[in-house]
Structures are given as C-alpha cells and as structure tokens.
Design a protein around this motif. Structure first.
Motif, PDB file in Angstrom:
ATOM      1  N   ASP A 160       0.735  -1.274   0.343  1.00 23.64           N
ATOM      2  CA  ASP A 160      -0.047   0.025  -0.177  1.00 23.64           C
ATOM      3  C   ASP A 160       1.011   1.457  -0.012  1.00 23.64           C
ATOM      4  O   ASP A 160       0.323   2.501   0.318  1.00 23.64           O
ATOM      5  CB  ASP A 160      -0.838  -0.056   1.392  1.00 23.64           C
ATOM      6  CG  ASP A 160      -1.773  -1.145   1.329  1.00 23.64           C
ATOM      7  OD1 ASP A 160      -2.365  -1.542  -0.050  1.00 23.64           O
ATOM      8  OD2 ASP A 160      -2.423  -1.385   2.561  1.00 23.64           O
ATOM      9  N   GLN A 180       0.335   5.425  -3.675  1.00 24.10           N
ATOM     10  CA  GLN A 180      -1.064   5.498  -4.435  1.00 24.10           C
ATOM     11  C   GLN A 180      -0.687   6.488  -5.625  1.00 24.10           C
ATOM     12  O   GLN A 180      -0.352   7.690  -5.410  1.00 24.10           O
ATOM     13  CB  GLN A 180      -2.025   6.045  -3.309  1.00 24.10           C
ATOM     14  CG  GLN A 180      -3.551   6.097  -4.066  1.00 24.10           C
ATOM     15  CD  GLN A 180      -4.642   6.471  -2.995  1.00 24.10           C
ATOM     16  OE1 GLN A 180      -5.643   7.088  -3.408  1.00 24.10           O
ATOM     17  NE2 GLN A 180      -4.808   5.499  -1.915  1.00 24.10           N
ATOM     18  N   GLY A 207      -4.715   3.480  -8.566  1.00 21.17           N
ATOM     19  CA  GLY A 207      -4.078   2.365  -8.224  1.00 21.17           C
ATOM     20  C   GLY A 207      -3.302   2.755  -7.096  1.00 21.17           C
ATOM     21  O   GLY A 207      -2.716   3.598  -6.841  1.00 21.17           O
ATOM     22  N   ARG A 208      -2.936   1.428  -6.498  1.00 23.07           N
ATOM     23  CA  ARG A 208      -1.991   1.454  -5.188  1.00 23.07           C
ATOM     24  C   ARG A 208      -1.249   0.046  -5.159  1.00 23.07           C
ATOM     25  O   ARG A 208      -1.635  -0.964  -5.728  1.00 23.07           O
ATOM     26  CB  ARG A 208      -2.630   1.789  -3.792  1.00 23.07           C
ATOM     27  CG  ARG A 208      -3.571   0.791  -3.284  1.00 23.07           C
ATOM     28  CD  ARG A 208      -4.231   1.093  -1.927  1.00 23.07           C
ATOM     29  NE  ARG A 208      -5.129   0.217  -1.582  1.00 23.07           N
ATOM     30  CZ  ARG A 208      -6.239   0.578  -0.711  1.00 23.07           C
ATOM     31  NH1 ARG A 208      -5.941   1.504  -0.068  1.00 23.07           N
ATOM     32  NH2 ARG A 208      -6.803  -0.498  -0.036  1.00 23.07           N
ATOM     33  N   ALA A 209       0.229   0.347  -4.919  1.00 25.57           N
ATOM     34  CA  ALA A 209       1.043  -0.929  -4.933  1.00 25.57           C
ATOM     35  C   ALA A 209       2.293  -0.496  -4.102  1.00 25.57           C
ATOM     36  O   ALA A 209       2.347   0.391  -3.502  1.00 25.57           O
ATOM     37  CB  ALA A 209       1.384  -1.026  -6.279  1.00 25.57           C
ATOM     38  N   TRP A 230      -8.364  -1.596  -6.857  1.00 25.50           N
ATOM     39  CA  TRP A 230      -7.647  -2.432  -5.525  1.00 25.50           C
ATOM     40  C   TRP A 230      -8.893  -3.178  -4.927  1.00 25.50           C
ATOM     41  O   TRP A 230      -9.906  -3.275  -4.996  1.00 25.50           O
ATOM     42  CB  TRP A 230      -6.876  -1.492  -4.716  1.00 25.50           C
ATOM     43  CG  TRP A 230      -7.523  -0.437  -3.700  1.00 25.50           C
ATOM     44  CD1 TRP A 230      -8.413  -0.508  -2.792  1.00 25.50           C
ATOM     45  CD2 TRP A 230      -7.303   0.850  -4.047  1.00 25.50           C
ATOM     46  NE1 TRP A 230      -8.992   0.525  -2.502  1.00 25.50           N
ATOM     47  CE2 TRP A 230      -8.276   1.598  -3.021  1.00 25.50           C
ATOM     48  CE3 TRP A 230      -6.493   1.781  -4.831  1.00 25.50           C
ATOM     49  CZ2 TRP A 230      -8.210   2.909  -2.956  1.00 25.50           C
ATOM     50  CZ3 TRP A 230      -6.700   3.078  -4.856  1.00 25.50           C
ATOM     51  CH2 TRP A 230      -7.573   3.661  -3.743  1.00 25.50           C
TER      52      TRP A 230
END
Lengths: 253, 253, 253, 253
Positions: free
Chosen positions: B135, B138, B223-225, B253
């Motif tokens: 997380d 973002q 998006g988040r990653a 997500w």
C-alpha cells in the motif's frame, strides 16, 4: 511589424496509441515524448527557430526561415526513427495566435487528431524568403525575480513549482487575451512569449497584472529579429541587463 | 497506509551555467533538459519508479524500491555523460508533500541551488526493504473528458492548451492544499497525482472542485501498490474502465 | 572458472525494414542504430553488464546478473519507443563463444532474422543467482601503445584507423580461434575481450602474435569478477598500471 | 570529376578525459560516444552529408554543402550539451584521402589530440557554392551477398561478424591503396565507400579481390551527386537493382 511563421506539430493518433493494445509503461511514454521534443528542438533550433513542448502531443514552433522542404525532412526523419508520426500545419500572420489558428485549422481540416487514417499531413504556407524582414519575430523572455532566493532555496520543490506555475498560468492567459501572444514555460523560472509588435508599456502592464493577481514578480527582456533564435538571444541579453541593473523591462533593438 | 519515498533531483548551479560565459542557445538548453529528463525517466522507470519533469532543473521522483546505490549510480552516470551534475535528496513519509519537504531540506541544508561549490549532494534515507508494503504508493491518473473532441479538434492548439493548463493549475493547488498530494502534468491531457490514502469521495470532490472553478471536466483512475509503476499501471487500467463505462472515478484495488 | 552469461540482441527483420517501402535515409538509420545501442548500453550497464555494438543489428552482451525479467523489460521498453523490435537469446558457459553459440541458436531456431513473423523472441536460460561466483567473468581491456603519438597525431585519420582496425581484426581472430574469446572494438584504440580462464602467458602470446603479424603493439589489463562491470573496471585499472609502468600485461586479481 | 569535401571531427583530449580522475564506467563511455555520433549524424545528415563513426573519437564526414557557419553551429551545439568538445578540420579534393589528409593536418597543426589546451579548433576551407557540381561526390554502397542466409541464420553471431569484418578489413585496405577511397562499415553487412571517379571495372576488381583474398562475396551500388545524401540514395537504389537482378555492380547515373 511582426510576421510570425508558426508551425503546429501534432503526433498522429497518439492518445489511442498509448493504450493499444494495453496501456504502455508511463516511463517509456515520458521518455519517448521528451526525446521526440528534443530532436525537434535540435532540428528547428539549428535552423534558428524555437519549438515549445506545450502538451508534447501538440508542440508549437516559431519557424521563420524554415521552408516546406525543411518541414518535409523533419517529418520524414521522425517517421524513420520513431514508432509514431507527425502532422505539420504552417501559417504566418502579424498576430502569433492568428498564425497558430490557421496552422491548426490546416491540420484539423484533414481529420481528427485521433483519426487512425490521418497521417503525416503537411499543409499550409511558409513565408516567402523575399517577404521576410528584420522585424518579423518578437520574443520576450521572462523570469521570476530572485526565484532561487525566494522559492527554490526556501520552499519545498513542489511549493516552489506552484508559485512559478501560478505566475505562468496568469501570464499566459493575460498575454493571450490582451495581445494574441503565445507564452510557454521553458523550465526553471523561465517563460518565453512569442509576441506581436508590443511596446515597453505593454510589458510593464503584463508584469504588473501578474504581480497584482498572483503575487509573482517577473522581469522581461525583449528582442526582435528575422528569426526566433536571433530575437530570443537578444531577449536573453536584455534580461541579463535587467539582472545587472535591477530593471523590470528591457528592450534590445 | 501509504509511505511514499520521494527523491528531489536538482541540477547543480544550473541557472548560472545557462548564461556563462554568455547566454546559451535556447534550443540547446531545451534539448539538454528534455534528454536529461528522458534518461532519468528510463533509469527510474526501469526500477519501477516515476519521475516528473516539473521545472526540469528540479524534478520530483517517486522512488520506492530504489536504494542508495541506485541513486549513486544515477548520479555517477549523469555526471559522466552531461555537462551538468545532479544533487539528490530522498525521504519517505505517509504524506507525499512531507516526504518531498524533507527531501528538499536535505539538499537545501548543503547549500544554495546556485552555489557553485555545492555539487552532487546525495542525502536522506531510503525506505528499508523490510518496511515496504503493498500500500506504499497511491497513484491517481487523471485526464480531461473528451479532450480531443472538445478542444484539440476544435480550438487552436494554444487555446486547447490553456484549457488543459487551467484544469491542471486548479487541480495541483487543490490536491496540494486539501491532501498534500503532488500533481504533475505529463503531456496530452494527462495529470498524474501522487497521493496519500485517499478514498473515492476525495477524488469526486477534487473533480467537482475543478469543474466548478475552471469548467474543465476530469475523470480519474486510481491504483496502489508497493511502487509507482505498478500503482500507476493499475491507475491506467482503472482510467480505461472510466472510458468504457462513462464513470468519473475508478479505484482498482 | 569462468561462467559467462551471454545475450544476443537481434533487431527483428531489420534489413528488409531499412529498404521498405523505399531505402531510408542513411543518416536516420545511423542515428537509429547508435541510439538504440546507447539505450541498451545504459540498461545493461546500469545492471553491471557490458554490451557491444558489433554489427548494430546483432549486438552481443555479457549479462551476468541480469535475470529473465530484466531481459523482458528491455524488450518491452525498446518496443515501446522504437519503430523496430528486439529478439533476445541468452545462454551461459565457461567458454564465451559456446555461450554465444547457444544464445544464437535459441533465436535461430525460432526463425530467420529476416522472417517478418518472428518477433520479440526471448529464449534461453539465465545463470541462477545461487550459482554465481566471483570468477564468472574475465574481461581483458587492450589498447594500442602510444596510439596518439604513433598514429592520431601523425597519420591522416583514415590511415590511423586502418592501423587500429588491422590490430583489431588480427586480435579478434586469434582470440576466437585460440581461446573462444569474443573481442570487440569499443572506440579510440580500445578493444575489450570477453575471455575464459586465461593466464598472463596467454595474453603475452596474443600481443606477440598481433605485433608479429600486423605490426601493431598492444598492451592489456585484465580483471575478473561476478559481473562485467566490476571485471572491466579492474581491467581498466590494470591497464593504467601498464601505462605507468610500461608493462604489457597486467592482471588485477 | 569528384571534389569531395571531408570533415574530420575529433573529440578534444578524449582519451585522458575517459580516465580522469578515475577510469569511467564503460557503459557510460559507450553511451556518450554513440549518442554524440547520433547527434552529429542527424546534424550532418539533415544538410545532406554523411558522417561515419570510424573510431568514435575521430569521426569522418562528407560535408559537401555544409559551410563554415554550419560547422561552427555544430561545434557550439555539442559544446553546450556534452561534457566534451569537438575540433573540426575541413578540406576538399578530387581524392577523398587527400581531402582527409589536409583536413587532418589542419587539426594536427593546432596541437595534439591529447593536448588539454587545444580546444574547439575549426580550420580549413569549404567548397565555394559556385564551385559545386553534380559530380562532386561518388558513393559506393556495398553489402554481403545473402549475409542472412550464409551467416546470420547459420553461424553464431560472433563468427558471422568475423566474416563480415574480414570482408570489410580487406575492402578498406584495397580501396584505400588502389584508389584513395575511404570505406566505412555502417552496420549489418553494409559498407559505404567514398570514392573518386571510379568506373564499373574498378568495382568489379575490388569485389574480385575481396572474394579471392578472404572469400567474402560482395555486391555494390554506386551513385554520384553534388552531395553525399543524394549520391548515397542513388547507390542504395542501385544496390536494390543488384538484389533484384543478381548483378554484382550497378552504377546509377
């Protein structure tokens, strides 16, 4: 009187290409766009023109001195080396924004920017060599007063950028509305405006307007010549005079 | 919770260099700046980061996943190939603007951006591999609704640009003030924002604010990653969903 | 014992592309080739590999340390930014030429270099991280003794080049035949050879052979390491020792 | 009769720079060299000249049509964008090698290639516009018969390269000795020779010599014109005729 030859450089069908068949890596798109711009800048600049990255997919150039053959060669060379192609529209007018409108129209008439079949348009008219004069191009080079001391060394890098960006946004609108000028952020704290025949008082008014509206203090050097490079270099020298003398507007002609 | 690693990339003493001993040709400066950015974009992008050209002399990067060695290698490689050198400040924080502030401070403390003796600073802290989560980053990818139909194919290329630029200027301020987000124009009609933990409602509010204030209609995919590339690619896919479904905000997500 | 991972980089269907629909401008092809090589050099070099331009349409890289994902990313990134695509074959062997033969075979088996349907092959095996050792790569960096004094400052630039080229042609054949080494001209008066486990006496013999055969006097520094960059940098330092001490062969390990 | 204007492009003090203060990363040097060449190729090529990378630190160009101002602009633009500078020598002669000798001499007389104080020499004479004719430049474009079928798809990539390199080394020596021609490998299986007034029989002899000596089968297309680009494009078209007709020598004039 100015007579600015403006070229609109539009990447053909670029938006759809960036997401076909899947969205492409952003870093690759950024690399592609900025290198494409760099190549066009070298090509146009070596012929004494200026090109501005603007939106990258639509770049605006001042091309006094470049003929149809030059435009065709640029189009061919980019087509040989990139996965995308260019359409070019050219027009000349005492008013930069009118020249650009006509240049834009000559591309728009051939089809949409997102029409896959509209490729490598080259349309419009260049200024005949015999019609060129030493007053054709007026370039104003603005920067922000003590941007390093006021912003870069004091604020975080984004808040510095917001200040400069605010100054730019206000100046671009004012110069467009009041004078039909085309103003471009060119990095750092620099803005270059392609102008019709303006006087010192016009520049003082523009600077005052920006300072009153968004509290960003600008200064400007202005040059004119038969092409953008010579006019722009005169503007840079005039801006150096501002730096040395503390003046806000210097015209070099 | 996000934990964004931000790197400030500052060209050392760039302003003075551009006018020493005389002002340099604008086309060469534009070429140098955009190619330097392109190289940094490839380097950072191949390690799954994002870098934004911002002012070109000060670029802002999201560098989750890049270690100190990566930063040092970038600095060395650019120093080997360009006539200018880079200083790099790095910091991490749940708030992107706080991370950037800390990254900026670590360079500012070493000297002014226009101090000829301050060269190739590399300072700050990177996020330890063990502290990274899925997380951390973002990314929100905005574009303008039907920009081609509304603007590019209808207005002249500068007036189209003014519209998009207005939308950008308003969004960048709003997102900075309301959320500590960092928003960047990335070409075409695209804006990428580096955000803290925001919800769909935050994005709806931002879009509504821009539309009310400057009448530019945006949509956004988010998006988040654990890094910018994966978060950004998710955001692009989400934006494609907006295009297909006519929705204004899509989170993936 | 060495264990060299070699990657063959082949532009897909390049020859036909250069003449379709008409022969393309030579300057554009030269620009495309050399920039493509430069990009691959940055990508591979930033991961501590070496890549050689060789024929430009077929480049040979030493890629110890690069995994399948790295190769795939290179292929994707080039495909996003160039009008041509790459096929990549990878193999590892104590003998550099055997590694290259296997890497070549994995591409050849997929189709001809001029097969329009054979695109973006990525085949072969990379060396597992756990199998890597500090002796995997041996790099020899040769240059011509006093090339500037003997040739560059004395002969015309083509006759200087002929001398250096003769030295290279003889060395490349000898090292290939005697040792299965791969030798590459890398500009100036420099040749870099990717070697198996060779001793000082092997290098003395090679230098003696070239001097006897074509009367070009070489010297060489040699390094070894787990990747090309570290081995090559050791070789460069060893070559500096040759320059200072007047020796002809220096091994740094 | 030919009258070839040749420019020698020499990087100032390059060798020492590459190892100061320590040897620089090879990948960065390779990137720098090949991008510098690419930029010069674009500049010269857009003015209808040809430039060959040769040793990279010494490049040879055919520059009929480029004036002193063009040379000065190239020198300035590279100096603005690279960490190295260029010296340029120019001369014209019916014999390409004589032109190059004179061009080389004008740089050598100013100091050594490794003299740190010798910078940005620009010397020699350009061909006056009024003296130019349509026969000034003769370009021969050779390639290897069925290189893909014979070598690329059959041998490993280094052994293919050895074959092509052997053909090149033999041809360059023969054409230099017999005719004062300057021959350059330009990638793939292509060699471009800058020639004086040669006839079809001269090319048949050259091809026969290479085939007898090193068993590499070449064919060639030849063009002539007032500049390298037009002559070279005619040569490419002539080479296409060879491919279609199975002939070994085609002159297009």
């Amino acid at each position: 009187m100015t007579n600015t030859q403006v070229t609109l450089v539009q990447i053909d069908n670029y938006g759809p290409w960036t997401v076909t068949p899947e969205p492409r890596r952003e870093a690759d798109l950024q690399t592609l766009q900025s290198r494409l711009y760099a190549d066009i800048s070298q090509f146009v600049g070596a012929r004494d023109g200026y090109v501005f990255f603007t939106r990258f997919d639509n770049m605006i150039a001042v091309t006094n001195g470049l003929g149809v053959d030059d435009h065709a060669l640029l189009q061919e060379s980019i087509g040989n080396r990139y996965p995308v192609t260019l359409s070019l529209g050219v027009a000349t007018d005492p008013s930069p924004v009118t020249a650009l409108s006509n240049a834009t129209a000559s591309i728009q008439e051939a089809g949409s920017a997102q029409d896959n079949d509209r490729r490598e348009i080259l349309d419009g008219d260049v200024l005949a060599e015999g019609d060129r004069t030493d007053d054709d191009v007026q370039i104003a080079h603005f920067d922000v007063n003590d941007a390093t001391g006021e912003y870069t060394d004091e604020l975080n890098a984004f808040d510095s950028f917001i200040e400069i960006e605010q100054g730019y946004a206000e100046l671009m609108r004012y110069m467009r509305t009041a004078h039909g000028s085309l103003s471009f952020f060119v990095g750092g704290d620099n803005i270059i405006a392609v102008c019709p025949d303006l006087e010192a008082t016009d520049y003082h008014d523009a600077i005052a307007h920006v300072e009153e509206t968004v509290d960003v203090a600008l200064k400007v050097g202005v040059g004119r010549a038969r092409n953008a490079q010579v006019a722009g270099m005169a503007a840079k020298h005039a801006l150096e005079v501002c730096r040395e003398d503390g003046s806000r507007v210097e015209l070099e002609w």
